[in-house]
Design a protein around this motif. Structure first.
Motif, PDB file in Angstrom:
ATOM      1  N   TYR A  48      36.951   2.843   0.726  1.00  0.00           N
ATOM      2  CA  TYR A  48      36.891   2.188   2.045  1.00  0.00           C
ATOM      3  C   TYR A  48      37.618   2.984   3.128  1.00  0.00           C
ATOM      4  N   ASN A  49      38.788   3.559   2.773  1.00  0.00           N
ATOM      5  CA  ASN A  49      39.530   4.308   3.788  1.00  0.00           C
ATOM      6  C   ASN A  49      39.231   5.802   3.742  1.00  0.00           C
ATOM      7  N   THR A  50      38.625   6.289   2.652  1.00  0.00           N
ATOM      8  CA  THR A  50      38.349   7.734   2.564  1.00  0.00           C
ATOM      9  C   THR A  50      36.890   8.066   2.906  1.00  0.00           C
ATOM     10  N   ARG A  51      35.989   7.087   2.726  1.00  0.00           N
ATOM     11  CA  ARG A  51      34.562   7.274   3.073  1.00  0.00           C
ATOM     12  C   ARG A  51      34.095   6.075   3.903  1.00  0.00           C
ATOM     13  N   PRO A  52      34.765   5.815   5.029  1.00  0.00           N
ATOM     14  CA  PRO A  52      34.421   4.600   5.781  1.00  0.00           C
ATOM     15  C   PRO A  52      32.988   4.595   6.296  1.00  0.00           C
ATOM     16  N   LEU A  53      32.455   5.773   6.656  1.00  0.00           N
ATOM     17  CA  LEU A  53      31.066   5.781   7.159  1.00  0.00           C
ATOM     18  C   LEU A  53      30.094   5.383   6.057  1.00  0.00           C
ATOM     19  N   ASP A  54      30.236   6.026   4.885  1.00  0.00           N
ATOM     20  CA  ASP A  54      29.357   5.659   3.762  1.00  0.00           C
ATOM     21  C   ASP A  54      29.513   4.173   3.431  1.00  0.00           C
ATOM     22  N   THR A  55      30.749   3.689   3.511  1.00  0.00           N
ATOM     23  CA  THR A  55      31.016   2.282   3.178  1.00  0.00           C
ATOM     24  C   THR A  55      30.291   1.344   4.150  1.00  0.00           C
ATOM     25  N   ILE A  56      30.393   1.659   5.442  1.00  0.00           N
ATOM     26  CA  ILE A  56      29.758   0.791   6.452  1.00  0.00           C
ATOM     27  C   ILE A  56      28.226   0.890   6.348  1.00  0.00           C
ATOM     28  N   TYR A  57      27.721   2.122   6.171  1.00  0.00           N
ATOM     29  CA  TYR A  57      26.264   2.267   6.038  1.00  0.00           C
ATOM     30  C   TYR A  57      25.768   1.500   4.814  1.00  0.00           C
ATOM     31  N   SER A  58      26.470   1.660   3.700  1.00  0.00           N
ATOM     32  CA  SER A  58      26.003   1.025   2.470  1.00  0.00           C
ATOM     33  C   SER A  58      26.015  -0.499   2.579  1.00  0.00           C
ATOM     34  N   ASN A  59      27.089  -1.046   3.138  1.00  0.00           N
ATOM     35  CA  ASN A  59      27.252  -2.502   3.124  1.00  0.00           C
ATOM     36  C   ASN A  59      26.577  -3.217   4.286  1.00  0.00           C
ATOM     37  N   PHE A  60      26.277  -2.462   5.361  1.00  0.00           N
ATOM     38  CA  PHE A  60      25.592  -3.117   6.484  1.00  0.00           C
ATOM     39  C   PHE A  60      24.208  -2.514   6.743  1.00  0.00           C
ATOM     40  N   ILE A  61      24.183  -1.238   7.138  1.00  0.00           N
ATOM     41  CA  ILE A  61      22.908  -0.625   7.559  1.00  0.00           C
ATOM     42  C   ILE A  61      21.865  -0.667   6.428  1.00  0.00           C
ATOM     43  N   ASP A  62      22.267  -0.300   5.215  1.00  0.00           N
ATOM     44  CA  ASP A  62      21.291  -0.244   4.111  1.00  0.00           C
ATOM     45  C   ASP A  62      20.813  -1.632   3.685  1.00  0.00           C
ATOM     46  N   ALA A  63      21.610  -2.643   4.007  1.00  0.00           N
ATOM     47  CA  ALA A  63      21.192  -4.010   3.643  1.00  0.00           C
ATOM     48  C   ALA A  63      20.239  -4.606   4.682  1.00  0.00           C
ATOM     49  N   LEU A  64      20.203  -4.017   5.879  1.00  0.00           N
ATOM     50  CA  LEU A  64      19.369  -4.584   6.957  1.00  0.00           C
ATOM     51  C   LEU A  64      17.889  -4.694   6.591  1.00  0.00           C
ATOM     52  N   PRO A  65      17.263  -3.604   6.089  1.00  0.00           N
ATOM     53  CA  PRO A  65      15.831  -3.737   5.756  1.00  0.00           C
ATOM     54  C   PRO A  65      15.571  -4.806   4.696  1.00  0.00           C
ATOM     55  N   VAL A  66      16.521  -4.979   3.777  1.00  0.00           N
ATOM     56  CA  VAL A  66      16.328  -5.994   2.725  1.00  0.00           C
ATOM     57  C   VAL A  66      16.237  -7.377   3.373  1.00  0.00           C
ATOM     58  N   VAL A  67      17.145  -7.639   4.303  1.00  0.00           N
ATOM     59  CA  VAL A  67      17.142  -8.943   4.982  1.00  0.00           C
ATOM     60  C   VAL A  67      15.852  -9.091   5.794  1.00  0.00           C
ATOM     61  N   LYS A  68      15.490  -8.018   6.488  1.00  0.00           N
ATOM     62  CA  LYS A  68      14.311  -8.055   7.356  1.00  0.00           C
ATOM     63  C   LYS A  68      13.042  -8.320   6.524  1.00  0.00           C
ATOM     64  N   TYR A  69      12.873  -7.567   5.421  1.00  0.00           N
ATOM     65  CA  TYR A  69      11.665  -7.756   4.602  1.00  0.00           C
ATOM     66  C   TYR A  69      11.612  -9.173   4.032  1.00  0.00           C
ATOM     67  N   CYS A  70      12.760  -9.715   3.638  1.00  0.00           N
ATOM     68  CA  CYS A  70      12.756 -11.087   3.103  1.00  0.00           C
ATOM     69  C   CYS A  70      12.359 -12.065   4.202  1.00  0.00           C
ATOM     70  N   SER A  71      12.956 -11.882   5.370  1.00  0.00           N
ATOM     71  CA  SER A  71      12.683 -12.813   6.472  1.00  0.00           C
ATOM     72  C   SER A  71      11.206 -12.738   6.893  1.00  0.00           C
ATOM     73  N   GLU A  72      10.709 -11.509   7.087  1.00  0.00           N
ATOM     74  CA  GLU A  72       9.323 -11.349   7.571  1.00  0.00           C
ATOM     75  C   GLU A  72       8.287 -11.831   6.561  1.00  0.00           C
ATOM     76  N   ASN A  73       8.628 -11.726   5.281  1.00  0.00           N
ATOM     77  CA  ASN A  73       7.639 -12.088   4.255  1.00  0.00           C
ATOM     78  C   ASN A  73       7.877 -13.470   3.653  1.00  0.00           C
ATOM     79  N   GLY A  74       8.808 -14.210   4.241  1.00  0.00           N
ATOM     80  CA  GLY A  74       9.073 -15.576   3.762  1.00  0.00           C
ATOM     81  C   GLY A  74       9.601 -15.611   2.342  1.00  0.00           C
ATOM     82  N   LYS A  75      10.453 -14.629   1.984  1.00  0.00           N
ATOM     83  CA  LYS A  75      10.998 -14.565   0.624  1.00  0.00           C
ATOM     84  C   LYS A  75      12.459 -15.001   0.605  1.00  0.00           C
ATOM     85  N   ARG A  76      12.844 -15.640  -0.477  1.00  0.00           N
ATOM     86  CA  ARG A  76      14.219 -16.101  -0.618  1.00  0.00           C
ATOM     87  C   ARG A  76      15.144 -14.922  -0.940  1.00  0.00           C
TER      88      ARG A  76
END
Ligand code: NAD
Ligand code: UDX
Length: 389
Positions: free
Chosen positions: A104-132
């Motif tokens: 978290y403190n040595t690779r903060p960019l990778d940490t933020i990308y992994s936990n936020f940016i990379d999760a965005l498409p997953v949320v979007k695809y679920c929302s757009e396709n009506g999936k739980r």
């Protein structure tokens, strides 16, 4: 045995579904796959960059569930196949993340990308396709307790309302931006808020899980055996590594932080209840932990030392622990959660779930596994002559 006549908490039959599990090859994913395959008829589309921890489940023959799990080696950062898999499934469970504090403190960019940016498409695809969606967040979103800001001798520190963590009431308290430890918690908080907003504005059916220090077999890696020699895993694997090598356990800043530990197999029961009871789980954020298993990290080290001596038959060191500063151990920008006790009201009310396993028992089965899996490999590594330069 897989049962074809499963019923939910309201006595209704559970229909077999197809689950897209992202991060299925990790610690939690491997236990969740095992549970789903052995006790239900659900199908799994397992997505991960690694499969070592589930390779025993993927052998083509010899398992009654061979046709119910498919492994897709996909990095969700950049792979157009992800949307298709989410569309094919009834439910998506997202476990993928960088989730070891040393990062978290040595690779903060990778940490933020992994936990936020990379999760965005997953949320979007679920929302757009009506999936739980069942999304894995963390107890770290609570950060520090309100009580930690009171004077050390304040009697209010004993009042549970200053430290018990409630999903719908406790604030999220992080340190200054230069304390990059909080990059992970902050990214997880923002993805929680985004998922919640998708639910509120676009009707996404979601459940958010906040695990409180789940531990057990297959957690992380043992440095120099099945992970990098210089790698720093989470505390269970750090202490296991020290015990296996006969070295003192390192207590960061004296080991005064407190944690509650829950056995992975108890916690997985809670996730199966969420999977099979959507009407009770949708729209909720759940703490999943064991409030009865609270210890300081120093006490954890002492108990693990005793348990390891019992399961390995080897005597404990005369000086079993040493203190190390957080700066030396984790580097600049580390900070810590002081205390983490989950409030269990919501999960009890919605799913009737309670953890069962005591800290001693869960450490006994976990350290038995660690000893059986790693002791010989460590002996061989230690005996190996160092290559001459
Ligand atoms: N274990 C705990 O006590 C705990 C506590 C709080 C939160 N969590 C959360 O639970 C989830 C799972 O944790 P875990 O302990 O199993 O960790 P883990 O590291 O063992 O598992 C995560 C898995 O995700 C995979 N992954 C990461 N990025 C990926 C990508 N871009 N594409 C494909 N796969 C990717 C990894 O290869 C790994 O197998 C994480 O979201 C974590 O933040 C776990
Ligand atoms: O060798 C060690 C390793 C760790 N520690 C301490 O042990 C405590 C627990 O450390 P862990 O590595 O298990 O990680 P933490 O509990 O701080 O965070 C974890 O919490 C929940 C999840 O989101 C993540 O899996 C992780 O962030 C910390 O206080 C840490 O400083 C030691 O004293 N010695």
């Amino acid at each position: 045995m897989a049962s074809s006549a499963r019923v939910d908490l309201d006595g209704k039959p559970v229909r077999a579904i197809s689950i897209c599990m992202i991060g299925a090859g990790g610690f939690i994913g491997s236990h969740l796959c095992e549970k789903i395959l052995s006790e239900t008829q659900h199908k799994i589309l397992a997505v991960d960059v690694y499969s070592d921890k589930i390779k025993h489940l993927l052998e083509p023959d010899g398992h009654p569930w061979a046709d119910r799990i498919q492994f897709h080696r996909i990095n969700i950062k950049h792979d157009s196949r992800l949307e298709g898999l989410i569309k094919m499934a009834d439910l998506t469970i997202n476990l993928a993340a960088i989730c070891t504090p040393a990062d978290y403190n040595t690779r903060p960019l990778d940490t933020i990308y992994s936990n936020f940016i990379d999760a965005l498409p997953v949320v979007k695809y679920c929302s757009e396709n009506g999936k739980r969606l069942i999304h894995f967040s963390t107890c770290e979103v609570y950060g520090k307790t309100v009580g930690s800001f009171l004077p050390k001798d304040s009697p209010l520190r004993q009042d549970p309302s200053y430290y018990v963590l409630k999903e719908d009431a406790s604030p999220c308290i992080f340190g200054a931006i230069e304390k990059q430890r909080w990059s992970y918690a902050c990214a997880k908080q923002l993805i929680e808020r985004l998922i919640y907003a998708e639910g509120a504005e676009n009707g996404l059916e979601f459940t958010i899980v906040r695990p409180f220090n789940w531990i057990g077999p297959r957690m992380d890696f043992i440095p120099g055996v099945d992970g990098p020699s210089e790698g720093v895993p989470r505390v269970l694997a750090c202490f296991s590594n020290n015990l296996l090598r006969g070295e003192p356990l390192k207590l960061v800043d004296g080991g005064q932080s407190q944690r509650t530990f829950v056995y992975i197999k108890d916690a997985i029961e809670a996730i199966l209840l969420m999977i099979e009871n959507p009407a009770r789980a949708n729209g909720h954020i759940f703490n999943v932990g064991n409030p009865n298993n609270e210890v300081t990290v120093k006490q954890l080290a002492e108990i693990m030392t005793q348990v390891y001596s019992k399961v390995s038959g080897e005597p404990s060191l005369e000086v079993p622990t040493i203190d190390v500063s957080s700066k030396e151990f984790y580097g600049e920008g580390y900070d810590d959660s002081d205390k983490r006790i989950p409030d269990m009201t919501i999960i009890n009310k919605q799913l009737g779930w309670n953890p069962k396993t005591s800290l001693w028992d869960l450490l006994e089965s976990t350290l038995t596994y660690q000893h059986r899996t790693y002791a010989e490999a460590i002996k061989r590594a230690v005996a190996r002559p160092v290559a001459s330069s």
